[in-house]
Design an enzyme around this catalytic site. Sequence first.
Site, PDB file in Angstrom:
ATOM      1  N   ASN A   1       0.833  -1.268   0.004  1.00  0.00           N
ATOM      2  CA  ASN A   1       0.143  -0.083   0.262  1.00  0.00           C
ATOM      3  C   ASN A   1       0.767   1.361   0.110  1.00  0.00           C
ATOM      4  O   ASN A   1       1.468   1.731   1.181  1.00  0.00           O
ATOM      5  CB  ASN A   1      -0.780  -0.004   1.204  1.00  0.00           C
ATOM      6  N   HIS A  59     -17.928   2.167   7.605  1.00  0.00           N
ATOM      7  CA  HIS A  59     -16.572   2.457   7.665  1.00  0.00           C
ATOM      8  C   HIS A  59     -16.242   3.729   8.183  1.00  0.00           C
ATOM      9  O   HIS A  59     -16.368   4.605   7.526  1.00  0.00           O
ATOM     10  CB  HIS A  59     -15.786   2.216   6.350  1.00  0.00           C
ATOM     11  N   GLY A  89     -13.655   5.939  10.271  1.00  0.00           N
ATOM     12  CA  GLY A  89     -12.508   6.238  10.416  1.00  0.00           C
ATOM     13  C   GLY A  89     -12.051   7.478  10.261  1.00  0.00           C
ATOM     14  O   GLY A  89     -12.795   8.292  10.524  1.00  0.00           O
ATOM     15  N   ARG A 116     -12.207  16.488   6.568  1.00  0.00           N
ATOM     16  CA  ARG A 116     -13.005  16.465   5.480  1.00  0.00           C
ATOM     17  C   ARG A 116     -14.287  16.944   5.501  1.00  0.00           C
ATOM     18  O   ARG A 116     -14.918  16.322   6.646  1.00  0.00           O
ATOM     19  CB  ARG A 116     -12.885  15.216   4.545  1.00  0.00           C
ATOM     20  N   PHE A 127     -11.172  11.322  17.082  1.00  0.00           N
ATOM     21  CA  PHE A 127     -12.403  11.146  17.762  1.00  0.00           C
ATOM     22  C   PHE A 127     -12.116  10.993  19.393  1.00  0.00           C
ATOM     23  O   PHE A 127     -13.001  11.351  20.389  1.00  0.00           O
ATOM     24  CB  PHE A 127     -13.342   9.954  17.492  1.00  0.00           C
ATOM     25  N   ILE A 175     -12.946   4.215  14.356  1.00  0.00           N
ATOM     26  CA  ILE A 175     -14.101   4.650  15.263  1.00  0.00           C
ATOM     27  C   ILE A 175     -15.164   3.672  15.253  1.00  0.00           C
ATOM     28  O   ILE A 175     -15.566   3.365  16.450  1.00  0.00           O
ATOM     29  CB  ILE A 175     -14.688   6.042  14.610  1.00  0.00           C
ATOM     30  N   GLU A 228     -15.129   0.486  15.329  1.00  0.00           N
ATOM     31  CA  GLU A 228     -14.618  -0.702  16.217  1.00  0.00           C
ATOM     32  C   GLU A 228     -14.327  -0.320  17.583  1.00  0.00           C
ATOM     33  O   GLU A 228     -14.522  -1.181  18.328  1.00  0.00           O
ATOM     34  CB  GLU A 228     -13.289  -1.179  15.647  1.00  0.00           C
ATOM     35  N   GLU A 268      -8.373  -4.960   5.135  1.00  0.00           N
ATOM     36  CA  GLU A 268      -8.126  -4.569   3.801  1.00  0.00           C
ATOM     37  C   GLU A 268      -7.073  -5.215   3.204  1.00  0.00           C
ATOM     38  O   GLU A 268      -7.202  -5.695   2.012  1.00  0.00           O
ATOM     39  CB  GLU A 268      -8.072  -3.219   3.503  1.00  0.00           C
TER      40      GLU A 268
END
Length: 397
Positions: free
Chosen positions: A7, A207, A209, A240, A283, A331, A333, A385
């Site tokens: 990645n 999802h 995060g 964002r 968070f 977040i 999880e 992932e």
Amino acid sequence: MKILVINAGSSSLKYQLINMETEEAIAKGGCERIGIPGGKLTHKAHGKTYEIEQELPSHTDAISLVLKELVDPEAGVIASMDEIDAVGHRVVASGEAFKQTTLVDDAVMVLMDEIAELAPLHNPAAILGVNACREVMPGKKMALVFDTSFHATMPDYAHLYAIDYEDYKKYKVRRYGAHGTSHKYVAGEAAKYLGRDASELRLITCHLGNGSSISAVKGGKCIDTSMGFTPLAGVPMGTRSGDIDVAAIDFLCHKKGMTMDEGLSYLNKKCGVFGVSGVSSDFRDLIAAKEAGNDRARLALDMFSYSCKKYVGAYMAALGGLDAIVFTAGIGENTPTVRRDVLAGMEAFGIELDDEKNFAKNDGSIREISKASSRVKVLVIPTNEELVIARETAALL
Ligand code: AMP
């Protein structure tokens, strides 16, 4: 079979070597500060963490160091590179050029260059990663696994924007979504956990995060997702903005003397829960600040949960009912207060959260946090992932 998952970011690169018989990572790690002074590799294997500080002028240098570490007599886990059967690369955007996982060859890489502008922050880095691997491991089979592939099944009325259709055809401006490998993984795990065939399930996968997206999954296929042409759309995120009236951006650009590029950078980097709270994009910090009485932290958290709730409601309608909701990522999880707030007051729709189960410690396993009487099951599923990328690569071979 062993698959190396890569990645690549613009100045970083994460990797995992996955044994496909056990589906476990036998080594994982990452390179930081590629192309800038202070390069470093962190490698985890044999239950230990190894760190190497070394300048990494290019992605090729980073990949070379990763491979050296993988075969190192002490830190390594394989005797030689020949033990790596294939390499799976994470790619953020596929545009309409690639609908599924694709084997790398010269023609494919030409197409990759052509669509790079669709994700200017991410795709060029993936290209650097692929090219570096091809240089260091010539002849090795490699696959491109796209974040957007899982969303390729969205029907036209869900993925199109109401712009001039000819412009869509010409410029391919439409909803592509993101985090597809994560949504795909947790949707599959949910079906397994529920002991039902994916083809008969209606799921909403959240999802949540630093970047967040929510998907509606019907019969194992994505039918809608909250991110759009880019990962800027949908719910508010760490920095964002998420969904916003585009006319407000034009207005803000005029007022603040920003160009459109600066306006987009502002929306990507200075907004979201960070912008609203003025505290943090994280968070954990926001919850601590709210508990200390900071009302803007409270506001940011409320805006996030309310936005997620609206997507859950919309997707219940799109799916024509709901069997389960899945929470995943940092977040999703780890933050029970967010799960509670997103699903609060939805008993009328058959969603009943069990407070005790929701607040129980995260032990990293799949957890059912709805009441036994809840018609809709609520699950917490740790995402993986890298495993999806490895599975897709192995399947392609
Ligand atoms: P991600 O992008 O998936 O790594 O998620 C990052 C977000 O998850 C941040 O806002 C974190 O505050 C939040 N988070 C909450 N609890 C945890 C935790 N125990 N570990 C990691 N991230 C957490």
